[in-house]
Structure formats: C-alpha cells, structure tokens
Motif scaffolding. Structure first.
Motif, PDB file in Angstrom:
ATOM      1  N   LYS A   1       0.826  -1.214   0.000  1.00  0.00           N
ATOM      2  CA  LYS A   1       0.000   0.000   0.000  1.00  0.00           C
ATOM      3  C   LYS A   1       0.857   1.259   0.000  1.00  0.00           C
ATOM      4  O   LYS A   1       0.562   2.210  -0.720  1.00  0.00           O
ATOM      5  CB  LYS A   1      -0.932  -0.015   1.209  1.00  0.00           C
ATOM      6  CG  LYS A   1      -1.918   1.141   1.230  1.00  0.00           C
ATOM      7  CD  LYS A   1      -2.824   1.057   2.450  1.00  0.00           C
ATOM      8  CE  LYS A   1      -3.699  -0.173   2.391  1.00  0.00           C
ATOM      9  NZ  LYS A   1      -4.664  -0.218   3.529  1.00  0.00           N
ATOM     10  N   GLU A   2       1.921   1.269   0.803  1.00  0.00           N
ATOM     11  CA  GLU A   2       2.755   2.465   0.862  1.00  0.00           C
ATOM     12  C   GLU A   2       3.505   2.671  -0.449  1.00  0.00           C
ATOM     13  O   GLU A   2       3.611   3.798  -0.938  1.00  0.00           O
ATOM     14  CB  GLU A   2       3.743   2.363   2.021  1.00  0.00           C
ATOM     15  CG  GLU A   2       4.555   3.629   2.231  1.00  0.00           C
ATOM     16  CD  GLU A   2       5.402   3.578   3.487  1.00  0.00           C
ATOM     17  OE1 GLU A   2       6.099   4.566   3.760  1.00  0.00           O
ATOM     18  OE2 GLU A   2       5.352   2.549   4.179  1.00  0.00           O
TER      19      GLU A   2
ATOM     20  N   HIS B   1       2.500   1.670  -3.329  1.00  0.00           N
ATOM     21  CA  HIS B   1       1.461   2.054  -4.291  1.00  0.00           C
ATOM     22  C   HIS B   1       1.183   3.555  -4.203  1.00  0.00           C
ATOM     23  O   HIS B   1       1.073   4.242  -5.229  1.00  0.00           O
ATOM     24  CB  HIS B   1       0.192   1.251  -3.998  1.00  0.00           C
ATOM     25  CG  HIS B   1      -0.897   1.454  -4.995  1.00  0.00           C
ATOM     26  ND1 HIS B   1      -1.171   0.575  -6.016  1.00  0.00           N
ATOM     27  CD2 HIS B   1      -1.805   2.463  -5.142  1.00  0.00           C
ATOM     28  CE1 HIS B   1      -2.175   1.013  -6.740  1.00  0.00           C
ATOM     29  NE2 HIS B   1      -2.588   2.158  -6.224  1.00  0.00           N
ATOM     30  N   TYR B   2       1.064   4.066  -2.992  1.00  0.00           N
ATOM     31  CA  TYR B   2       0.760   5.489  -2.821  1.00  0.00           C
ATOM     32  C   TYR B   2       1.909   6.361  -3.309  1.00  0.00           C
ATOM     33  O   TYR B   2       1.693   7.332  -4.038  1.00  0.00           O
ATOM     34  CB  TYR B   2       0.470   5.785  -1.347  1.00  0.00           C
ATOM     35  CG  TYR B   2       0.407   7.260  -1.025  1.00  0.00           C
ATOM     36  CD1 TYR B   2      -0.699   8.023  -1.387  1.00  0.00           C
ATOM     37  CD2 TYR B   2       1.477   7.891  -0.385  1.00  0.00           C
ATOM     38  CE1 TYR B   2      -0.749   9.381  -1.121  1.00  0.00           C
ATOM     39  CE2 TYR B   2       1.435   9.251  -0.105  1.00  0.00           C
ATOM     40  CZ  TYR B   2       0.323   9.984  -0.483  1.00  0.00           C
ATOM     41  OH  TYR B   2       0.272  11.322  -0.213  1.00  0.00           O
ATOM     42  N   ARG B   3       3.127   6.035  -2.921  1.00  0.00           N
ATOM     43  CA  ARG B   3       4.264   6.850  -3.326  1.00  0.00           C
ATOM     44  C   ARG B   3       4.520   6.749  -4.827  1.00  0.00           C
ATOM     45  O   ARG B   3       4.943   7.717  -5.461  1.00  0.00           O
ATOM     46  CB  ARG B   3       5.509   6.427  -2.544  1.00  0.00           C
ATOM     47  CG  ARG B   3       5.408   6.728  -1.057  1.00  0.00           C
ATOM     48  CD  ARG B   3       6.691   6.350  -0.322  1.00  0.00           C
ATOM     49  NE  ARG B   3       6.581   6.617   1.103  1.00  0.00           N
ATOM     50  CZ  ARG B   3       6.822   7.792   1.677  1.00  0.00           C
ATOM     51  NH1 ARG B   3       7.204   8.804   0.925  1.00  0.00           N
ATOM     52  NH2 ARG B   3       6.682   7.959   2.973  1.00  0.00           N
TER      53      ARG B   3
ATOM     54  N   ASN C   1       2.184   6.339  -7.113  1.00  0.00           N
ATOM     55  CA  ASN C   1       1.169   7.187  -7.750  1.00  0.00           C
ATOM     56  C   ASN C   1       1.488   8.669  -7.594  1.00  0.00           C
ATOM     57  O   ASN C   1       1.208   9.475  -8.491  1.00  0.00           O
ATOM     58  CB  ASN C   1      -0.204   6.896  -7.144  1.00  0.00           C
ATOM     59  CG  ASN C   1      -0.799   5.598  -7.639  1.00  0.00           C
ATOM     60  OD1 ASN C   1      -0.373   5.060  -8.657  1.00  0.00           O
ATOM     61  ND2 ASN C   1      -1.783   5.094  -6.932  1.00  0.00           N
ATOM     62  N   LYS C   2       2.083   9.039  -6.488  1.00  0.00           N
ATOM     63  CA  LYS C   2       2.371  10.449  -6.233  1.00  0.00           C
ATOM     64  C   LYS C   2       3.409  10.978  -7.215  1.00  0.00           C
ATOM     65  O   LYS C   2       3.323  12.130  -7.661  1.00  0.00           O
ATOM     66  CB  LYS C   2       2.862  10.628  -4.795  1.00  0.00           C
ATOM     67  CG  LYS C   2       3.014  12.075  -4.376  1.00  0.00           C
ATOM     68  CD  LYS C   2       3.377  12.171  -2.904  1.00  0.00           C
ATOM     69  CE  LYS C   2       3.492  13.633  -2.476  1.00  0.00           C
ATOM     70  NZ  LYS C   2       3.857  13.743  -1.033  1.00  0.00           N
TER      71      LYS C   2
ATOM     72  N   MET D   1      -3.293  11.000  -9.185  1.00  0.00           N
ATOM     73  CA  MET D   1      -3.401  12.122  -8.257  1.00  0.00           C
ATOM     74  C   MET D   1      -4.327  13.205  -8.788  1.00  0.00           C
ATOM     75  O   MET D   1      -4.447  14.270  -8.174  1.00  0.00           O
ATOM     76  CB  MET D   1      -2.021  12.703  -7.993  1.00  0.00           C
ATOM     77  CG  MET D   1      -1.009  11.690  -7.479  1.00  0.00           C
ATOM     78  SD  MET D   1      -1.570  10.785  -6.024  1.00  0.00           S
ATOM     79  CE  MET D   1      -1.610  12.091  -4.825  1.00  0.00           C
TER      80      MET D   1
END
Length: 457
Positions: A106-107, A109-111, A113-114, A149
C-alpha cells in the motif's frame, strides 16, 4: 414489567460470564398488529466480539499507546520513506518486481502514484533508453491512464491529464528485447551489422505499424528521422537477413522469406521465427503468404489454388489485408514497408547497388589488419556470448592443415613446384581465405590496361 421502558434490560437480566449475553427484544408497537408473515425477522440470541491485536501496528506509525517497545527497523520501509533513495530504488527494480510491489504494498502504491510520471519515465529510460525515446508514450494513447493524483490537464480542473502507464513500459522493454535478440541471432551466425542498426530497426518497427501509405511515405521522407545513413544501414541489415535465410549449409529458409516477415505488423513475427518459437511448415507459410500479398503479386498461373479460399482455408476477407490500407479487405493498395524504404533510397539518389558487395563482406574481414574477424559464439547451455581472441582459422590449425595438403600434393607441374607453397605463404604472414593480389595478378592487370590504352589510341 421493567420500569426502563420497552426494549430495555434491567441489571438483573445481565449475564455475568463476561463473554456473551442473551438479549430479548420486544417487538415495536407497529409490529404488534402486523400479520404473522411479517414477524419473521431473526431474533438475536448472542453477540460475540472477537478482537485481535493489530498486526500492522508495528509497521505503520508509532507503537500502541502505553507500549514502550521500539519499532523494528525495516530497510525496505526506510528506503521507501527516504526522499532521494526511493526514486533510485524504484527505477532499478525489474519489470515484474515493480508490478508486484505496486499491487501488494500500500505504501509503495501510494508513493508510486504520487510521482508516477517521473518514475515511469526514468524506469523506461534506465532499462531501454533508445526504445523509450523512439516509442514515445504520446504515440500510444491506448497505453495511457488518467493521473492517479488527478492533476488537471491544460489548467482544466475537471479533467485529469493522461500519463504513461506500466503497460507502456512493458511494451518498450519488450520491443527493446526483441530487436536486440534479432541482431544477436544474426551476429552469432556470423552476420554482423553496425551498432546503429539497432535504432534503425526500431524506426522500421514504427513504419510497420502505420497502416496508411501517406503516413508511411511522409514518415520516411523526413530527413531528420530517416537519415541517409539509416537507409544504408537498413539495406545492410536486409542483406544479412537474406544471407541468413539463404544459408547454403544450415538452410534456414529461402531468400524471399525476409521480405514477407518484414511486411507483417510487427517485428515479433521475425523474432519468433529466428528463435524457433514459430515454425513455418507448408500450411503456415501458405496462410501467411496469402494474408500478406495481393492476388496479382502471387504466381496464380503456376499455383491457381492460391486464389481459391476452399483450397487454402483462408477467409476471403483476410486475403492480402496486410497490403491494403487500414488492413482491411476494402482498403486501397499499400506498398510494403521494405519496398517504401527502397523507393526512398532511390529518390534520394543513394545508389545502394554500388555497395552490395561491401554489405555482404561487412563483419567478416578486417581490411586494416588484413585478417578475418572473429565471430561471436554462444556455446550450448550457456547464456553468455563469447568472442574468440583469434579469428577462424587460427594459425596453428591452418599450418597443420596446409602441411597435410603439401604432403598429399607433393608433385611438380609445369607451372612450378607446388611443394611447400602453402607453408611459405603462411610464413610470409599472408592471410588465408582472403582476397590477396599477387605480383602475377598485378602484372596481368597492367598488361590488360596497356592493351586497352593501345586500342583506344
């Protein structure tokens, strides 16, 4: 009756086991007069609350309240949270690993995408720099996605911009591997090409994907994209490919096979044939031939059954579609990309025919050192390709072979004594199996020139 009201429990009704309790709920007033068919709701007899310790508490964020135990150090998490190491770590991952981490972490994935746009560009440039530039994501809108984003496009906040996806990186790396494999197979068979041919083949792949004659000719006519040197290199590659398929010993195919494989939609077909993943038997070759060329390009006088769909099994709508615009049966006639490259070279006046012998000899002979060029080899059960230090034939093997021939042909003829002729030539450091002009040959050439000049006078 309880004084706390309907649906309430008194303290005496509590069960002191601490785990479960029987709860009795009286029906509301609106349900008292309801028919029996509507009073079928299940009655809650017991509630069990199962609470576990949060297994992710020692990974995500600080410790649980009231706990003084320090967090275990994770190198992976430290790299992800570092402002500079994360980018260098992400672009050096393999293609499969970065997709797996994007799906399960998850982490990450978030970074990802950012900073998706910069990471995807850097990832493609790191693994396939030339292919990422030639196969730009702008040319493949079907491989783009909306910005995760939700960054706006052209200042319009209601519309998210398009960015390249991981599927685009997969396509770029796949095409880079396909082109490199094609050139590697040719090199291991002795057919070397210049290093710049790698970029020329990727440009030609773009030309193969265009299904319009105007678009193809415009793309080829651009001198900034297709330089004269690129056209020379492509014809050299075409010569080497014809030599590979027309090999007199290994018999890989026939000389016209290269033209048909380079008229397909992609270079993957040529790659699959060279590596052996796709075998071309008589039926497969016939189907590909019918789908590639027009009926007027086929020899129907000798093979009239090629025009009969009942004989060859190809649907009439698929006959000659690769030579028609839009790759549909109703499209207008369209030249093969190989023919268009030849036409462009003729229009520029490059005189390719004057360099055919040079194309054929390239990669076999070193004119400066006057010796053969060592051909790269890949031994069985080995992945690496090795280049021998000495070209074939090596001096020791040549000396022994020629000494054996001297003993076998130890005779004297009118033209001179043949004994030890070959050994003397080796001692004089003359290259074997190379073009070498002897003094006798020079004298003959001089005599012919004098005769020609005398006749002209």
């Amino acid at each position: 009756m309880s004084t706390k009201g309907k649906g309430k429990r008194v303290a005496d009704d509590e069960v002191d086991d601490g785990k479960s309790a029987t709860i009795t709920i009286s029906a509301p007033a609106s349900h008292i007069m309801a028919p029996a068919s509507r009073l079928t709701a299940p009655e809650i007899l017991r509630r069990h609350r199962h609470r576990r310790e949060n297994v992710a508490a020692n990974v995500w964020g600080p410790c649980l309240p009231g706990s003084d135990a320090p967090l275990p150090f994770s190198v992976y998490k430290a790299i992800l949270r570092h402002p500079n190491l994360f980018f260098q770590f992400a672009i050096r991952l393999s293609q499969k690993t970065i997709i797996d981490l994007y799906a399960i972490d998850k982490e990450f994935h978030y970074r990802f995408n950012k900073y998706s746009t910069s990471i995807i560009h850097d990832f493609a440039r790191h693994h396939a720099p030339q292919a990422a530039y030639i196969f730009s994501w702008v040319l493949f809108p079907e491989l783009c996605i909306s910005d995760p984003m939700l960054r706006p496009m052209d200042g319009r906040p209601h519309l998210a911009r398009d960015i390249p996806s991981l599927r685009w990186t997969q396509m770029v790396i796949h095409r880079d591997n396909v082109v490199r494999t094609i050139l590697t197979i040719l090199a291991t068979n002795g057919h070397r090409v210049p290093r710049e041919t790698y970029i020329v083949l990727m440009k030609f792949w773009l030309l193969m994907e265009m299904n319009n004659t105007t678009l193809r000719t415009t793309f080829l006519a651009d001198n900034t994209i297709w330089t004269n040197q690129d056209l020379y290199f492509f014809h050299l590659f075409l010569m080497k490919l014809d030599m590979h398929f027309n090999h007199p010993v290994h018999n890989h195919g026939f000389i016209d096979l290269s033209h048909m494989l380079l008229t397909q939609k992609t270079l993957s077909t040529l790659h699959n044939v060279l590596v052996g993943q796709q075998t071309l038997d008589y039926d497969d070759l016939t189907d590909m031939l019918i789908r590639t060329y027009h009926e007027e390009d086929l020899d129907l006088d000798t093979n009239p059954w090629l025009a009969d769909p009942e004989e060859h099994g190809v649907v009439a709508d698929n006959m000659g579609t690769l030579s028609r615009e839009g790759w549909i049966f109703e499209g207008e006639s369209m030249h093969s990309p190989v023919d268009l490259v030849r036409i462009e070279a003729i229009d520029r006046g490059l005189d390719i025919q004057e360099y055919l012998i040079d194309f054929m000899m390239y990669g076999y002979i070193d004119p400066d050192r006057k010796q053969n060029v060592a051909a790269p080899r890949r031994w069985r059960h080995e992945k690496k390709i090795l280049v021998p230090k000495e070209p074939w034939p090596i001096p020791s093997a040549t000396t022994g072979l020629l000494a054996t021939l001297d003993k076998r042909y130890d005779i004297t003829q009118e033209g001179g004594d043949l004994k030890n002729v070959s050994v003397n030539r080796v001692q004089q450091s003359e290259t074997v199996f190379m073009w070498h002009l002897s003094r006798k040959h020079d004298a003959q050439v001089g005599q012919i020139e004098n005769d020609v000049e005398g006749k002209c006078r």
